[in-house]
Design a protein around this motif. Structure first.
Motif, short mmCIF file in Angstrom:
data_model
loop_
_atom_site.label_atom_id
_atom_site.label_comp_id
_atom_site.label_asym_id
_atom_site.label_seq_id
_atom_site.Cartn_x
_atom_site.Cartn_y
_atom_site.Cartn_z
N CYS A 1 -4.18 -58.95 -60.28
CA CYS A 1 -4.95 -60.16 -59.99
C CYS A 1 -4.02 -61.25 -59.46
O CYS A 1 -4.34 -61.94 -58.48
CB CYS A 1 -5.68 -60.62 -61.24
SG CYS A 1 -6.70 -62.07 -60.98
N ALA A 2 -2.89 -61.43 -60.10
CA ALA A 2 -1.91 -62.43 -59.64
C ALA A 2 -1.39 -62.07 -58.25
O ALA A 2 -1.20 -62.95 -57.40
CB ALA A 2 -0.77 -62.54 -60.64
N ASP A 3 -1.17 -60.79 -58.01
CA ASP A 3 -0.71 -60.34 -56.70
C ASP A 3 -1.76 -60.63 -55.64
O ASP A 3 -1.43 -61.09 -54.54
CB ASP A 3 -0.40 -58.85 -56.77
CG ASP A 3 0.08 -58.31 -55.44
OD1 ASP A 3 1.03 -58.89 -54.88
OD2 ASP A 3 -0.49 -57.32 -54.96
N ASN A 4 -3.02 -60.38 -55.93
CA ASN A 4 -4.10 -60.68 -54.99
C ASN A 4 -4.15 -62.18 -54.69
O ASN A 4 -4.31 -62.58 -53.54
CB ASN A 4 -5.45 -60.24 -55.55
CG ASN A 4 -5.71 -58.77 -55.34
OD1 ASN A 4 -4.99 -58.10 -54.63
ND2 ASN A 4 -6.74 -58.28 -55.99
N ALA A 5 -4.03 -62.99 -55.72
CA ALA A 5 -4.09 -64.44 -55.52
C ALA A 5 -2.94 -64.92 -54.64
O ALA A 5 -3.14 -65.75 -53.75
CB ALA A 5 -4.07 -65.15 -56.87
N ALA A 6 -1.75 -64.39 -54.86
CA ALA A 6 -0.60 -64.79 -54.05
C ALA A 6 -0.77 -64.35 -52.60
O ALA A 6 -0.46 -65.11 -51.66
CB ALA A 6 0.68 -64.20 -54.64
#
Length: 79
Positions: free
Chosen positions: A23-28
């Motif tokens: 999820c953090a990777d997608n947001a970045a």
């Protein structure tokens, strides 16, 4: 019985951690893509839509095995 519960809880926790990292990777990645948009309101709208689409696709991927189960695999550990 107790070891299978520990195994299951450990597996669920590992999957939850993996989901948080993804999820953090997608947001970045989405933030990097929309950063070049000139209009701040358009940038915010694109970011929100991208995060919503990423969430929806991840949710669909989680539910897909329930709707379309794969072949039954028999484990020697859990008869």
């Amino acid at each position: 019985m107790g070891s299978s519960l520990v195994h299951t809880v450990g597996l669920v926790l590992a999957l939850a951690l993996l989901e948080a990292v993804l999820c953090a990777d997608n947001a970045a990645a989405i933030a990097a893509l929309v950063n070049d948009l000139a209009c701040p309101s358009l940038r915010q709208q694109a970011l929100n839509r991208g995060l919503l689409a990423a969430f929806a696709l991840r949710f669909a991927a989680i539910l897909a095995p329930i709707r379309f189960p794969g072949p039954k695999i028999r484990s020697h550990r859990y008869p």
